[in-house]
Every structure is written in structure tokens, then in C-alpha cells.
Design a protein around this motif. Structure first.
Motif, PDB file in Angstrom:
ATOM      1  N   GLY A  26      30.919   7.958 -12.266  1.00 51.60           N
ATOM      2  CA  GLY A  26      30.175   9.010 -12.946  1.00 51.60           C
ATOM      3  C   GLY A  26      31.019  10.189 -13.395  1.00 51.60           C
ATOM      4  N   LEU A  27      32.337  10.013 -13.411  1.00 53.49           N
ATOM      5  CA  LEU A  27      33.236  11.100 -13.840  1.00 53.49           C
ATOM      6  C   LEU A  27      34.466  10.511 -14.506  1.00 53.49           C
ATOM      7  CD1 LEU A  27      35.106  12.491 -10.657  1.00 53.49           C
ATOM      8  CD2 LEU A  27      34.121  10.214 -10.866  1.00 53.49           C
ATOM      9  N   THR A  28      35.150  11.353 -15.289  1.00 55.65           N
ATOM     10  CA  THR A  28      36.444  10.960 -15.847  1.00 55.65           C
ATOM     11  C   THR A  28      37.478  11.235 -14.771  1.00 55.65           C
ATOM     12  OG1 THR A  28      35.679  11.533 -18.068  1.00 55.65           O
ATOM     13  CG2 THR A  28      38.054  11.274 -17.744  1.00 55.65           C
ATOM     14  N   PHE A  29      37.796  10.218 -14.026  1.00 52.88           N
ATOM     15  CA  PHE A  29      38.509  10.365 -12.771  1.00 52.88           C
ATOM     16  C   PHE A  29      39.824  11.127 -12.925  1.00 52.88           C
ATOM     17  CE2 PHE A  29      39.119   9.376  -8.422  1.00 52.88           C
ATOM     18  CZ  PHE A  29      40.428   8.976  -8.225  1.00 52.88           C
ATOM     19  N   SER A  30      40.549  10.865 -13.981  1.00 54.54           N
ATOM     20  CA  SER A  30      41.868  11.474 -14.146  1.00 54.54           C
ATOM     21  C   SER A  30      41.798  12.988 -14.343  1.00 54.54           C
ATOM     22  CB  SER A  30      42.606  10.835 -15.318  1.00 54.54           C
ATOM     23  OG  SER A  30      41.867  11.003 -16.511  1.00 54.54           O
ATOM     24  N   ASN A  31      40.625  13.515 -14.644  1.00 48.30           N
ATOM     25  CA  ASN A  31      40.453  14.959 -14.821  1.00 48.30           C
ATOM     26  C   ASN A  31      40.121  15.692 -13.527  1.00 48.30           C
ATOM     27  OD1 ASN A  31      40.896  14.629 -17.544  1.00 48.30           O
ATOM     28  ND2 ASN A  31      38.728  14.762 -18.111  1.00 48.30           N
ATOM     29  N   TYR A  32      40.054  14.946 -12.440  1.00 48.05           N
ATOM     30  CA  TYR A  32      39.604  15.524 -11.178  1.00 48.05           C
ATOM     31  C   TYR A  32      40.697  15.501 -10.117  1.00 48.05           C
ATOM     32  CZ  TYR A  32      34.804  15.850 -12.720  1.00 48.05           C
ATOM     33  OH  TYR A  32      33.659  16.216 -13.388  1.00 48.05           O
ATOM     34  N   ALA A  33      40.805  16.608  -9.393  1.00 52.05           N
ATOM     35  CA  ALA A  33      41.567  16.609  -8.160  1.00 52.05           C
ATOM     36  C   ALA A  33      40.718  15.947  -7.081  1.00 52.05           C
ATOM     37  CB  ALA A  33      41.915  18.025  -7.744  1.00 52.05           C
ATOM     38  N   MET A  34      41.385  15.208  -6.212  1.00 55.13           N
ATOM     39  CA  MET A  34      40.697  14.528  -5.121  1.00 55.13           C
ATOM     40  C   MET A  34      41.205  15.083  -3.795  1.00 55.13           C
ATOM     41  SD  MET A  34      38.712  12.560  -6.740  1.00 55.13           S
ATOM     42  CE  MET A  34      38.061  11.638  -5.346  1.00 55.13           C
ATOM     43  N   GLY A  35      40.276  15.293  -2.896  1.00 53.01           N
ATOM     44  CA  GLY A  35      40.652  15.818  -1.594  1.00 53.01           C
ATOM     45  C   GLY A  35      40.026  15.016  -0.462  1.00 53.01           C
ATOM     46  N   TRP A  36      40.672  15.086   0.683  1.00 50.72           N
ATOM     47  CA  TRP A  36      40.114  14.530   1.918  1.00 50.72           C
ATOM     48  C   TRP A  36      39.940  15.670   2.914  1.00 50.72           C
ATOM     49  CZ3 TRP A  36      38.259   9.703   2.628  1.00 50.72           C
ATOM     50  CH2 TRP A  36      38.650   8.707   1.728  1.00 50.72           C
ATOM     51  N   LYS A  64      51.064  16.239   8.185  1.00 51.23           N
ATOM     52  CA  LYS A  64      52.273  16.018   7.388  1.00 51.23           C
ATOM     53  C   LYS A  64      53.191  15.019   8.094  1.00 51.23           C
ATOM     54  CE  LYS A  64      52.497  20.471   4.997  1.00 51.23           C
ATOM     55  NZ  LYS A  64      53.220  21.762   4.874  1.00 51.23           N
ATOM     56  N   GLY A  65      53.694  14.063   7.327  1.00 51.02           N
ATOM     57  CA  GLY A  65      54.566  13.037   7.893  1.00 51.02           C
ATOM     58  C   GLY A  65      53.824  11.866   8.492  1.00 51.02           C
ATOM     59  N   ARG A  66      52.501  11.993   8.686  1.00 49.99           N
ATOM     60  CA  ARG A  66      51.705  10.896   9.256  1.00 49.99           C
ATOM     61  C   ARG A  66      50.700  10.335   8.244  1.00 49.99           C
ATOM     62  NH1 ARG A  66      48.289  11.756  13.380  1.00 49.99           N
ATOM     63  NH2 ARG A  66      47.836  13.932  12.796  1.00 49.99           N
ATOM     64  N   PHE A  67      50.133  11.220   7.420  1.00 50.08           N
ATOM     65  CA  PHE A  67      49.125  10.810   6.447  1.00 50.08           C
ATOM     66  C   PHE A  67      49.715  10.866   5.038  1.00 50.08           C
ATOM     67  CE2 PHE A  67      45.050  12.238   8.928  1.00 50.08           C
ATOM     68  CZ  PHE A  67      45.483  11.525  10.036  1.00 50.08           C
ATOM     69  N   THR A  68      49.261   9.966   4.189  1.00 52.59           N
ATOM     70  CA  THR A  68      49.670   9.956   2.790  1.00 52.59           C
ATOM     71  C   THR A  68      48.443   9.788   1.900  1.00 52.59           C
ATOM     72  OG1 THR A  68      51.807   8.949   3.348  1.00 52.59           O
ATOM     73  CG2 THR A  68      51.106   8.861   1.046  1.00 52.59           C
ATOM     74  N   ILE A  69      48.265  10.726   0.990  1.00 53.68           N
ATOM     75  CA  ILE A  69      47.174  10.624   0.023  1.00 53.68           C
ATOM     76  C   ILE A  69      47.715  10.006  -1.258  1.00 53.68           C
ATOM     77  CG2 ILE A  69      47.547  12.957  -0.898  1.00 53.68           C
ATOM     78  CD1 ILE A  69      44.475  13.162  -1.217  1.00 53.68           C
ATOM     79  N   SER A  70      46.907   9.178  -1.885  1.00 53.61           N
ATOM     80  CA  SER A  70      47.301   8.565  -3.155  1.00 53.61           C
ATOM     81  C   SER A  70      46.056   8.309  -3.993  1.00 53.61           C
ATOM     82  CB  SER A  70      48.065   7.247  -2.918  1.00 53.61           C
ATOM     83  OG  SER A  70      47.253   6.311  -2.254  1.00 53.61           O
ATOM     84  N   ARG A  71      46.262   7.920  -5.233  1.00 53.23           N
ATOM     85  CA  ARG A  71      45.138   7.635  -6.116  1.00 53.23           C
ATOM     86  C   ARG A  71      45.544   6.581  -7.122  1.00 53.23           C
ATOM     87  NH1 ARG A  71      43.450  13.032  -8.719  1.00 53.23           N
ATOM     88  NH2 ARG A  71      42.233  11.714 -10.133  1.00 53.23           N
ATOM     89  N   ASP A  72      44.554   5.864  -7.633  1.00 49.14           N
ATOM     90  CA  ASP A  72      44.750   4.886  -8.693  1.00 49.14           C
ATOM     91  C   ASP A  72      43.759   5.242  -9.795  1.00 49.14           C
ATOM     92  OD1 ASP A  72      44.758   2.681 -10.385  1.00 49.14           O
ATOM     93  OD2 ASP A  72      45.117   1.254  -8.759  1.00 49.14           O
ATOM     94  N   ASN A  73      44.240   5.917 -10.824  1.00 50.98           N
ATOM     95  CA  ASN A  73      43.342   6.387 -11.877  1.00 50.98           C
ATOM     96  C   ASN A  73      42.699   5.228 -12.639  1.00 50.98           C
ATOM     97  OD1 ASN A  73      43.852   9.034 -11.206  1.00 50.98           O
ATOM     98  ND2 ASN A  73      45.354   9.362 -12.835  1.00 50.98           N
ATOM     99  N   ALA A  74      43.384   4.096 -12.725  1.00 50.66           N
ATOM    100  CA  ALA A  74      42.824   2.951 -13.438  1.00 50.66           C
ATOM    101  C   ALA A  74      41.627   2.356 -12.708  1.00 50.66           C
ATOM    102  CB  ALA A  74      43.900   1.889 -13.643  1.00 50.66           C
ATOM    103  N   LYS A  75      41.597   2.520 -11.394  1.00 54.16           N
ATOM    104  CA  LYS A  75      40.510   1.954 -10.579  1.00 54.16           C
ATOM    105  C   LYS A  75      39.519   3.007 -10.099  1.00 54.16           C
ATOM    106  CE  LYS A  75      43.272  -1.917  -8.817  1.00 54.16           C
ATOM    107  NZ  LYS A  75      43.798  -2.581  -7.604  1.00 54.16           N
ATOM    108  N   ASN A  76      39.745   4.267 -10.452  1.00 49.45           N
ATOM    109  CA  ASN A  76      38.878   5.353  -9.971  1.00 49.45           C
ATOM    110  C   ASN A  76      38.821   5.382  -8.449  1.00 49.45           C
ATOM    111  OD1 ASN A  76      38.401   5.819 -12.671  1.00 49.45           O
ATOM    112  ND2 ASN A  76      36.168   5.813 -12.502  1.00 49.45           N
TER     113      ASN A  76
END
Length: 127
Positions: A26-36, A64-76
Motif C-alpha cells: 500500500g505504499l511506494t516502498f522506496s520512498n519510505y524509511a523503515m524502522g524496527w 550495534k555489532g549484533r543486529f543488522t537492518i536491511s531492505r529489498d526495495n524490489a520485494k517491499n
């Protein structure tokens, strides 16, 4: 409408790993920052990590050093890889999204800076 759905939570022993996923629609994913974010019983919801579309990231100091955030804009999709888990990481983990402008370097890291939220996924780390 915007929908965020988390998955991947569960029970793990201390020192183990989990990978959380957040599926966005429901959004243009690449235009959004994502947070956890995460919320432990009796505590405030706290920032864990965030990522912009271009790859800029931010982390709370304890992960820091234990968690890694990532994203795949093609898959939302957004992800949180959690390694070396500790009992104090036990919480409900929430995915969040907020529109950011490509011309800025702004990366939201506060709860009130995010408009859209998922329902959360439980992570329990046993000692």
C-alpha cells in the motif's frame, strides 16, 4: 491502505539468532524509511534500528555489532538480522515506516517520527 506485517519471531536460546521480516504493502516502498522498534513488558517502546532506501542505517547502541537492518526495495521487504541474542532482547518487535524525501539525509529514529506500524512479533530469548 498501508499495511506492515512482521514475521520471524520466536523462542531462541541466548547466543542464538533470528531474522525478522517486515512485508509492506500500500505504499511506494522506496520512498519510505523503515524502522524496527521493540517493547518489553512494562517498558516503553524503544528504537532498535532504521534504514533509508539508499542504505543509510542507524542502530541503538546496545544492538550495534549484533543486529543488522536491511531492505529489498524490489520485494517491499525490510529485515532485522539478530545475532548473539541476549535475554534482555526479549520483547515484541515492531516494524514501522515513514515517508522521507530523497533530497534529504533525514533518518527517523524516534517513535513519534513514524506514521505506520505493524502488529508486532514476539521475540523471547531464554538464558
Amino acid at each position: 491502505q498501508v499495511q506492515l506485517v512482521e514475521s520471524g519471531g520466536g523462542l531462541v536460546q541466548a547466543g542464538g539468532s533470528l531474522r525478522l521480516s517486515c512485508a509492506a504493502s500500500g505504499l511506494t516502498f522506496s520512498n519510505y524509511a523503515m524502522g524496527w522498534f521493540r517493547q518489553a513488558p512494562g517498558k516503553e517502546r524503544e528504537f532498535v534500528a532504521a534504514i533509508r532506501s539508499g542504505g543509510t542505517t542507524a542502530y541503538e547502541d546496545s544492538v550495534k555489532g549484533r543486529f543488522t537492518i536491511s531492505r529489498d526495495n524490489a520485494k517491499n521487504m525490510a529485515y532485522l538480522q539478530m545475532n548473539s541474542l541476549k535475554p534482555e532482547d526479549t520483547a515484541v518487535y515492531y516494524c514501522a515506516a515513514n515517508l522521507v524525501y530523497s533530497g534529504s539525509s533525514y533518518l527517523p529514529i524516534r517513535r513519534n517520527q513514524y506514521r505506520y506500524w505493524g502488529q508486532g512479533t514476539q521475540v523471547t530469548v531464554s538464558s
